[in-house]
Scaffold this active site. Structure first.
Site, short mmCIF file in Angstrom:
data_model
loop_
_atom_site.label_atom_id
_atom_site.label_comp_id
_atom_site.label_asym_id
_atom_site.label_seq_id
_atom_site.Cartn_x
_atom_site.Cartn_y
_atom_site.Cartn_z
CB CYS A 87 60.80 83.98 -18.25
SG CYS A 87 61.17 83.76 -16.50
CG PHE B 286 54.76 72.76 -7.76
CD1 PHE B 286 54.93 74.00 -7.16
CD2 PHE B 286 53.95 72.66 -8.88
CE1 PHE B 286 54.31 75.13 -7.68
CE2 PHE B 286 53.32 73.78 -9.39
CZ PHE B 286 53.50 75.02 -8.79
CB ILE B 287 60.91 68.87 -6.20
CG1 ILE B 287 60.58 68.07 -7.45
CG2 ILE B 287 61.62 67.99 -5.16
CD1 ILE B 287 61.79 67.48 -8.13
NE ARG B 288 57.92 75.07 -4.82
CZ ARG B 288 57.22 76.14 -5.18
NH1 ARG B 288 56.21 76.56 -4.42
NH2 ARG B 288 57.52 76.79 -6.28
#
Length: 263
Positions: free
Chosen positions: A107, A245-247
């Site tokens: 990262c 946070f597409i969960r």
């Protein structure tokens, strides 16, 4: 021949107070050194596939080139880990902005703090297109389902360039920025306009990712992970919609929410 993205290693697994000898599939880490006009430019740590796309996308995002036609010749030597790029121009524009450097797969800190060419090549999004909430969820699910190397190893990042309805192309790499460079390179090689496209991404949205998205030219970034505060500030400045946070059936919109609509 397609280069493998993973290899099988023997491991010792601990579970319930017991050690077991097993084999596990792990992601391959591959160093690639880029030479431009016979001068060493950068060394990238990446996954050993779609290297031509990655090199072209990287050079475009760094501002070395704008179009594929500026490259006279690109030769890959994957056995030794080299990419040789010959440009029609013998002089790299604004060469003072560049320095030979190692670009890791981890990262790390955003390169925007160190390289002035980021300021030159990142574009403020001017798109007016929208995408529905259900389309955001569908695209994320579709991208994750198509990445067999992630399913098998858990050791790579996934990225996809999409319309509001479907995936155009997806790429995987151990490096988050490498996966995006591969998408950028693919779009340049195939003449795909990107301004109205959506970038779907598996990793954390850092300021580096927003900077990359701005260089590519997309205005909507969807991720299954979290953004940083600096990434949100940068997304606001560059007029980019950042969704994280597409969960399951939910997500969070962190910037420019007007582009995400209900059915």
């Amino acid at each position: 021949m397609t280069e493998p993205l993973s290899s099988i290693k023997s491991i010792v697994k601990y579970n319930k107070n017991k050690f077991t000898m097993l084999y596990d599939e792990v992601a391959i880490e591959f160093p690639l050194t880029i030479y431009i006009n016979q001068e060493e430019f950068a060394t990238m740590v990446c996954s050993p596939r779609d290297l031509e796309e990655m090199v072209i996308g990287f050079l475009a995002s760094e501002g070395v080139i704008r179009f594929k036609k500026e490259i006279k010749q690109l030769t890959l030597d994957p056995d030794r880990g080299f990419a040789y790029v010959e440009l029609y121009t013998k002089e790299i524009k604004n060469q003072q902005y560049f320095s030979k450097r190692f670009i890791g797969s981890c990262c790390g800190k955003s390169r925007q703090f160190y390289f002035q060419n980021d300021v030159r090549t990142a574009k403020t999004s001017m798109i007016t297109s929208t995408i529905t909430a259900e389309q955001c969820i569908h695209l994320m699910k579709k991208m994750q389902e198509t990445s067999l190397v992630f399913i098998n190893t858990g050791g790579v990042h996934n990225a996809a360039l999409c319309t509001s309805n479907e995936l155009i192309v997806s790429r995987s790499d151990i490096g988050r920025h490498n996966a995006l460079d591969k998408l950028y390179g693919y779009s340049l090689l195939n003449g795909i306009p990107v301004k109205d496209k959506v970038l779907v991404f598996s990793g954390r949205i850092s300021s580096e990712i927003i900077t990359k998205a701005a260089k590519i030219g997309v205005g909507i970034v969807l991720s299954k992970s979290a953004p940083t505060d600096l990434a949100i500030q940068l997304a606001e400045d560059l007029n980019i919609t950042a969704v994280g946070f597409i969960r399951g059936s939910s997500f969070n919109i962190y910037s420019k929410p007007e582009r995400i609509i209900l059915e």
